[in-house]
Structures are given as structure tokens and as C-alpha cells.
Design a protein around this motif. Structure first.
Motif, PDB file in Angstrom:
ATOM      1  N   ARG A 129       0.563  -1.187   0.011  1.00 17.40           N
ATOM      2  CA  ARG A 129      -0.087   0.095  -0.035  1.00 17.40           C
ATOM      3  C   ARG A 129       0.895   1.302  -0.057  1.00 17.40           C
ATOM      4  NH1 ARG A 129      -5.267  -0.555   3.681  1.00 17.40           N
ATOM      5  NH2 ARG A 129      -5.949  -2.761   3.076  1.00 17.40           N
ATOM      6  N   LEU A 130       0.293   2.246  -0.595  1.00 14.62           N
ATOM      7  CA  LEU A 130       0.823   3.640  -0.173  1.00 14.62           C
ATOM      8  C   LEU A 130       0.313   4.221   1.048  1.00 14.62           C
ATOM      9  CD1 LEU A 130       1.764   3.100  -3.280  1.00 14.62           C
ATOM     10  CD2 LEU A 130       1.134   5.695  -3.835  1.00 14.62           C
ATOM     11  N   SER A 131       0.879   5.173   1.465  1.00 14.00           N
ATOM     12  CA  SER A 131       0.469   5.911   2.665  1.00 14.00           C
ATOM     13  C   SER A 131       0.481   7.311   2.500  1.00 14.00           C
ATOM     14  CB  SER A 131       1.160   5.494   3.754  1.00 14.00           C
ATOM     15  OG  SER A 131       2.548   6.085   3.687  1.00 14.00           O
ATOM     16  N   ASP A 132       0.159   8.247   3.127  1.00 15.32           N
ATOM     17  CA  ASP A 132       0.073   9.745   3.437  1.00 15.32           C
ATOM     18  C   ASP A 132       1.448  10.021   2.984  1.00 15.32           C
ATOM     19  OD1 ASP A 132      -2.654  10.211   3.012  1.00 15.32           O
ATOM     20  OD2 ASP A 132      -2.921  10.440   5.253  1.00 15.32           O
ATOM     21  N   GLY A 166      -6.123 -12.140  -2.703  1.00 15.30           N
ATOM     22  CA  GLY A 166      -5.585 -13.195  -1.931  1.00 15.30           C
ATOM     23  C   GLY A 166      -3.989 -12.767  -1.745  1.00 15.30           C
ATOM     24  N   ILE A 167      -3.334 -12.074  -0.607  1.00 22.06           N
ATOM     25  CA  ILE A 167      -2.290 -11.607  -0.458  1.00 22.06           C
ATOM     26  C   ILE A 167      -1.629 -12.186   0.811  1.00 22.06           C
ATOM     27  CG2 ILE A 167      -0.878  -9.563   0.074  1.00 22.06           C
ATOM     28  CD1 ILE A 167      -2.826  -8.172  -1.651  1.00 22.06           C
ATOM     29  N   SER A 168      -0.547 -12.931   0.653  1.00 15.13           N
ATOM     30  CA  SER A 168       0.079 -13.533   1.858  1.00 15.13           C
ATOM     31  C   SER A 168       0.933 -12.507   2.537  1.00 15.13           C
ATOM     32  CB  SER A 168       0.718 -14.982   1.590  1.00 15.13           C
ATOM     33  OG  SER A 168       1.803 -14.646   0.928  1.00 15.13           O
ATOM     34  N   GLY A 169       1.058 -12.351   3.785  1.00 13.70           N
ATOM     35  CA  GLY A 169       1.891 -10.929   4.424  1.00 13.70           C
ATOM     36  C   GLY A 169       1.749 -11.329   5.847  1.00 13.70           C
ATOM     37  N   ASN A 170       2.711 -10.293   6.562  1.00 14.23           N
ATOM     38  CA  ASN A 170       2.324 -10.105   7.730  1.00 14.23           C
ATOM     39  C   ASN A 170       1.894  -8.674   8.284  1.00 14.23           C
ATOM     40  OD1 ASN A 170       2.930 -11.322  10.611  1.00 14.23           O
ATOM     41  ND2 ASN A 170       4.514  -9.720  10.552  1.00 14.23           N
ATOM     42  N   LYS A 171       1.275  -8.562   9.301  1.00 10.81           N
ATOM     43  CA  LYS A 171       0.920  -7.057   9.802  1.00 10.81           C
ATOM     44  C   LYS A 171       2.135  -6.543  10.637  1.00 10.81           C
ATOM     45  CE  LYS A 171      -4.046  -7.523   9.015  1.00 10.81           C
ATOM     46  NZ  LYS A 171      -5.497  -6.935   9.819  1.00 10.81           N
ATOM     47  N   PRO A 175       3.695   2.745  10.065  1.00 11.67           N
ATOM     48  CA  PRO A 175       2.696   3.845   9.536  1.00 11.67           C
ATOM     49  C   PRO A 175       2.717   4.230   8.128  1.00 11.67           C
ATOM     50  CG  PRO A 175       3.503   4.449  11.653  1.00 11.67           C
ATOM     51  CD  PRO A 175       4.394   3.016  11.156  1.00 11.67           C
ATOM     52  N   HIS A 176       4.049   4.204   7.665  1.00 13.48           N
ATOM     53  CA  HIS A 176       4.138   4.646   6.290  1.00 13.48           C
ATOM     54  C   HIS A 176       4.239   3.464   5.359  1.00 13.48           C
ATOM     55  CE1 HIS A 176       8.126   3.300   8.149  1.00 13.48           C
ATOM     56  NE2 HIS A 176       8.575   3.097   6.876  1.00 13.48           N
ATOM     57  N   LEU A 177       3.951   2.172   5.882  1.00 15.94           N
ATOM     58  CA  LEU A 177       3.436   1.107   4.990  1.00 15.94           C
ATOM     59  C   LEU A 177       2.397   0.205   5.578  1.00 15.94           C
ATOM     60  CD1 LEU A 177       4.895  -0.519   2.341  1.00 15.94           C
ATOM     61  CD2 LEU A 177       5.827  -1.926   4.115  1.00 15.94           C
ATOM     62  N   PRO A 178       1.268   0.892   5.453  1.00 15.66           N
ATOM     63  CA  PRO A 178       0.012   0.538   6.002  1.00 15.66           C
ATOM     64  C   PRO A 178      -0.298  -1.294   5.948  1.00 15.66           C
ATOM     65  CG  PRO A 178      -0.379   2.290   4.906  1.00 15.66           C
ATOM     66  CD  PRO A 178       1.025   1.854   4.461  1.00 15.66           C
TER      67      PRO A 178
END
Length: 568
Positions: A129-132, A166-171, A175-178
Motif C-alpha cells: 500500500r501507499l500511505s500519506d 489473496g495476499i500473503s503477508g504479515n501485519k 505507519p508509512h507501509l500500512p
């Protein structure tokens, strides 16, 4: 060319989608699911899911040239041979450069597919994602024009498309990579975990190594199987283990009964009605017969990829728009961006000799941007992230090693040293003078004008590359790697295949082509939702943003149609 005289009613739809790649597939899915009769056009030949992935299950020795290209293939693809994407394994997916030439005043590597689904079959699948930090940068720094949206405007649409893709990933809580809506992440290799710990200890939370967020399934989803860890994604996946038009959006659109797919159809231009002040359809060249056909619709979505869309719009001229459809701002074709990369560092990880990895994970690690954030100020603006990963040397190391006999062979059966590398991907600023224009002196096979490129990376990008190389080496050394080697192999626009910006979004019709909903300021029933629309490039892989913007624009377009605001 011959004018096809089919009845207009037969060729009339509610919506036309130009292009069937990542964003075009989404436009077709969203519009058909909202009840519109949609025609999706693509210049390439049809490729059916599973059936037409003819090389997907082949072993290396089953390829006549073991994956290498013949001299004939090289001669017919003078641009595509410049880098890695075009191989014997997926040669049929790519365009014939000789039939579709372009010119460069400065080098630009344009990688074009020639199939339904576009590059969604061959893409790298990294989805961030993009962020502000990204959406606000132009305004804060006085660069180009302000994005007409902020993160809150697109966040729910990121959620929406991530659940379907369907995206595999970790939270990871950056903040700059939501964070997004993720399936379970793929696992880091042992040495990647080791390096991650070393970076965390050295930089005290200022730099982070995370597992890549990738559009590969770790759980079955909507009839698609999980990723098989084959790492042969660029051949097409019979399991549906990664997101593509063929595996995902096209079946969804077809299931509605509202989609007509027309391959082998080069969109020459968008038809503009001077009296109505709107587009009424498109002119299409049949690639097999060279006949010209016209199709009509109430709304048109232009999703032919950044450069392809720029061509169509520039080639769509009229009394009202002599320099291209919707180009009263003069920005069409300008502000061309791509990420610069092929710079970083690599080294050896000692130990872990009793450890290996299972399968061929089609994903790596990611280090999100850390430059020009907070109190970190450099002599350039914006920043970069790193992609990379670890592996053990294979028997191929023997190709340049001296030796022979049983002992040499035995050595080659033992896995070699662990290595880990980082490659930086840096943001390119939107320079007005970086552009693509029509070249009427050079024609393609069908007699159309071609494109001429004039784009380069400038001083800001060059300054950034020094940090991209040195920071990579510094981090690897801090994590204990040996024989760390920094590198800068050079990068030209187009090489990253993340081209963006030729029909940018903006708040002011005088300085931008599209509004906050990807709608043309000048032509309200035309929407552009591929990479053309990007107002700045950020440093993250951009495809997820195209998908989210497309779904958002489709929702807006249909609501506006129902209100009677954009009916042609």
C-alpha cells in the motif's frame, strides 16, 4: 484499412474496457458485477487459464534451448532482450518488437505483452500500500501537483481488493507501509531471520526487514489452489496460486453473463462527439484482418497500461482536442516515471550449514523505506525500499570452478554457501520533461504511428542511488555477513516495468488530466485507472494501488451513470 460496416446496435455496450491486464481485469469485474454489459478489448491473442499455459509444467531439459533465446528470437525482439523477463519459457506471451517499434532519444526499456491478461501473468506480485507519506509528498515539497486523494480515500478499496486478490503477508505495524487484509505469511529462511535480528539490533526499530507481501495464496481462495512453491509464475499458474486476470477477475466477470471479450483488437483511438462533449466509443483494428471496427458505449475505461493508454489518448484527436483526448492541460504523455533499481549489496552468511529450505518460495524479504522519514534528512527527497532474499549456492557454482573427477562431483552435490542480497527500488520524481510522444514518421505493422521516448533519471535519483548501495552494504555488514559486495549495475526508465504518470490525477484541470476518481476533467465518461493516473511514484510496487483505484473509480462511475451525469 477497410471500414467494417456492421450495424451500430450490434456493437453497442454499456461500457468498454480497453486492456485486460491487472487494472483492466478489475474494471471488467466491477462493471459487470454492477450489471453493465461490458466489452473488454485486448490487442493480444487469447490465453485461457490452465489450457494455454503450455510451458507451465515443463522440466528444464524439456525446453529445446534450455530456456535460452535463439538468434531469430533476439532479432525479432531487440528491446525485450535487454533484460530478464523475455525467455524461451514464456516467449509467446510477449510482443514482437519488429512489428511494433518505438524510438528513444534516451534509452527506455518498454516491456510489452501480447496476450489477454497482459502482464498480470508475468508480474512480480509484490503488493504494498501507499500511505500519506506518499500522497502528501508532492504538496509538502512543492513537486509537480498535489494528489487529489489521501490514504483515507483509498484505504477501504485496498481492503476490498486485497480480500479478493489473496495476499500473503504479515501485519508489521509500520505507519508509512500500512497493513492490509492478509493470508498467513510465507516463512523467512533461517538466515533471513538471522539478518532480520541483526538489523533490528543495530538500528533499534528505525529499519525493518519483513517478509514480502505477495499476491501468492497460502490458503485456497474462491476455487484457486494454494501456491505450490514452484517459482515458475511467469509461465502461468495452473493451480491459480497467484493473482492474474485469467485466474481471478476474468472468471468473476464471465460468471455474470455480462462480459464480451474481444482479443486481437488494437484500440486505435477513442471516438469523441464534439456536440455531446463526451466519448461515444472506440475505433479498433483487427490484428488478423486489419479491418477497422467501431464499438460504442456510455462509458470508456482506458486500461491499456501506462504507455499503451498514453498512445491511445494521444492518437485520439479532434477539433476540440487536437493534441490528444482530454489534453487541454497539455500534461498527457508527460511526467513519465519508473522506479530505478539494480543497486544494492550482497554477501555471505557464515554458519547454518546444516540448514536448507523447502521448495522454491516465489517471494523474498522487504525492507521498507527509512530515508527522509521523521528527523532523517538527506540531500535528496523521497526514498527507497529493498527487495531481496537468501539462498544456498547450487551445483552451478562448479561452472567456474576448477576440478574434475569423483571428488569434484561429490563437492557439487553438497549445497554451497548461504548468500543474501538486497536490491533497492527508488522513487523517481514526476518531471514534466520526461515524456512519450507520437512519432508519425515510424509506423507499426498496422500503419499506426508509434511512440518516441524522452525520459531519464535525474540528479535526485542519482544522489539516492549512493545511499541505496551504501546502506545495503552497511546493513549486511552490521548483520554479520562476510565478503559484502556493494553494486550499482545501472538502471534505465522502463527496466523496472513500473512505468507511471502519463495521464496524472490532480485537483486542477489546468495542470492534470484526471480528477480524484480517475475521471477525465475534460471528458466525463472516460476513466483511466492504470499506471497512467499516478501523480507520483512512491517507491513501493504500484499494482495494488492500480487495482484499488480501479475498483473505486468503477463504483463512482456506475453511481454517476445512475444519476444521469455521464450518460453519452
Amino acid at each position: 484499412m477497410n471500414i467494417n460496416g456492421k450495424a451500430k446496435a450490434q456493437n453497442t455496450y454499456d461500457a468498454i474496457v480497453i486492456g485486460s491486464g491487472i487494472s483492466g481485469g478489475w474494471a471488467a469485474k466491477e462493471l459487470t458485477e454492477k450489471g453493465l454489459k461490458v466489452l473488454m478489448l485486448d490487442r493480444g491473442k487469447n490465453v485461457e487459464h490452465v489450457k494455454d499455459y503450455t510451458n507451465a509444467m515443463k522440466h528444464p531439459w524439456e525446453f529445446t534451448h534450455r530456456g535460452h533465446l535463439t538468434e531469430a528470437q533476439r532479432k525479432s525482439h531487440p528491446y525485450l532482450i535487454r533484460d530478464y523477463p523475455y525467455t524461451e519459457q514464456n516467449e509467446s506471451f510477449w510482443i514482437n518488437d519488429k512489428e511494433n517499434p518505438y524510438t528513444e532519444s534516451k534509452r527506455f526499456d518498454w516491456y510489452r505483452s501480447d496476450i489477454v491478461g497482459g502482464k498480470s501473468i508475468m508480474w512480480g506480485r509484490q503488493t504494498y500500500r501507499l500511505s500519506d507519506l506518499d500522497f502528501e509528498a508532492n504538496l509538502k515539497e512543492g513537486v509537480a501537483v498535489d494528489w487529489p486523494i489521501r490514504y483515507k480515500d483509498i484505504a477501504p478499496w485496498y481492503d476490498y481488493v486485497e480480500r479478493f486478490v489473496g495476499i500473503s503477508g504479515n501485519k508489521d505495524g509500520l505507519p508509512h507501509l500500512p497493513d492490509g487484509q492478509y493470508q498467513p505469511p510465507m516463512e523467512m529462511y533461517c538466515v533471513e531471520k538471522h539478518v532480520k535480528e541483526g538489523i533490528a539490533k543495530k538500528y533499534q526499530g528505525q529499519r525493518h526487514m519483513i517478509i514480502g507481501r505477495t499476491a501468492n495464496l497460502t490458503q485456497a481462495l474462491k476455487g484457486r489452489g494454494t501456491c505450490q512453491y514452484r517459482d515458475m509464475c511467469n509461465r502461468g499458474c495452473p493451480f491459480g496460486g497467484y493473482f492474474s486476470t485469467q485466474s481471478s477477475t476474468l472468471p468473476a466477470a464471465m460468471a455474470t453473463g455480462n462480459l464480451t471479450l474481444r482479443p486481437n483488437a488494437i484500440v486505435d483511438s477513442v471516438i469523441y462527439d464534439e456536440q455531446k462533449g463526451k466519448a461515444t466509443g472506440v475505433k479498433v483494428i483487427d490484428t488478423e484482418t486489419s479491418d477497422m471496427v467501431e464499438y460504442y458505449a456510455s462509458i470508456v475505461f482506458v486500461n491499456a497500461s501506462t504507455i499503451g493508454s498514453a498512445f491511445i489518448l494521444l492518437n485520439s484527436t479532434s477539433n476540440r482536442f487536437p493534441n490528444g483526448l482530454g489534453n487541454s492541460s497539455g500534461q498527457l504523455g508527460h511526467n513519465l516515471m519508473d522506479h530505478h533499481f539494480r543497486v544494492g549489496a550482497a554477501g555471505n552468511v557464515e554458519g547454518f550449514n546444516d540448514m536448507y529450505y523447502s521448495g522454491r518460495r516465489p517471494n523474498g524479504i522487504y525492507i521498507p523505506r527509512f530515508r527522509n522519514i521523521g528527523n532523517d534528512k538527506r540531500d535528496y527527497v523521497r526514498g527507497f525500499g529493498y527487495e531481496g532474499g537468501a539462498s544456498r549456492e547450487s551445483w552451478a557454482r562448479g561452472t567456474s570452478a576448477p576440478g574434475m573427477g569423483a571428488g569434484f562431483k561429490e563437492w557439487l552435490t553438497t549445497p554451497g554457501a548461504w548468500k543474501l542480497g538486497l536490491i533497492g527500488y527508488g522513487e523517481c520524481l514526476p518531471y514534466y520533461e520526461n515524456k512519450v510522444v507520437l512519432n508519425k514518421d515510424v509506423k507499426n505493422k498496422w500503419g499506426q504511428p508509434t511512440l518516441a521516448f524522452d525520459a531519464e533519471f535525474k540528479e535526485n535519483e542519482k544522489k539516492m542511488r549512493k545511499d541505496m548501495m551504501n546502506d545495503a552494504a552497511e546493513m549486511l555488514e552490521a548483520a554479520g555477513l562476510k565478503y559484502v559486495t556493494p553494486f550499482d549495475n545501472g538502471s534505465y526508465p522502463g527496466m523496472a516495468i513500473h512505468e507511471m504518470g502519463t495521464a496524472r490525477m490532480g485537483r486542477d484541470p489546468k495542470t492534470s488530466v484526471l480528477n480524484a476518481f480517475n475521471q477525465m476533467h475534460d471528458v466525463p465518461n472516460v476513466f483511466v485507472t492504470d499506471g497512467s493516473c499516478m501523480t507520483s511514484s512512491a517507491c513501493q510496487n504500484p499494482s495494488l494501488t492500480y487495482m484499488a483505484l480501479t475498483a473505486r473509480a468503477c463504483d463512482y462511475a456506475v453511481k454517476e451513470m445512475k444519476k444521469g451525469n455521464i450518460i453519452a
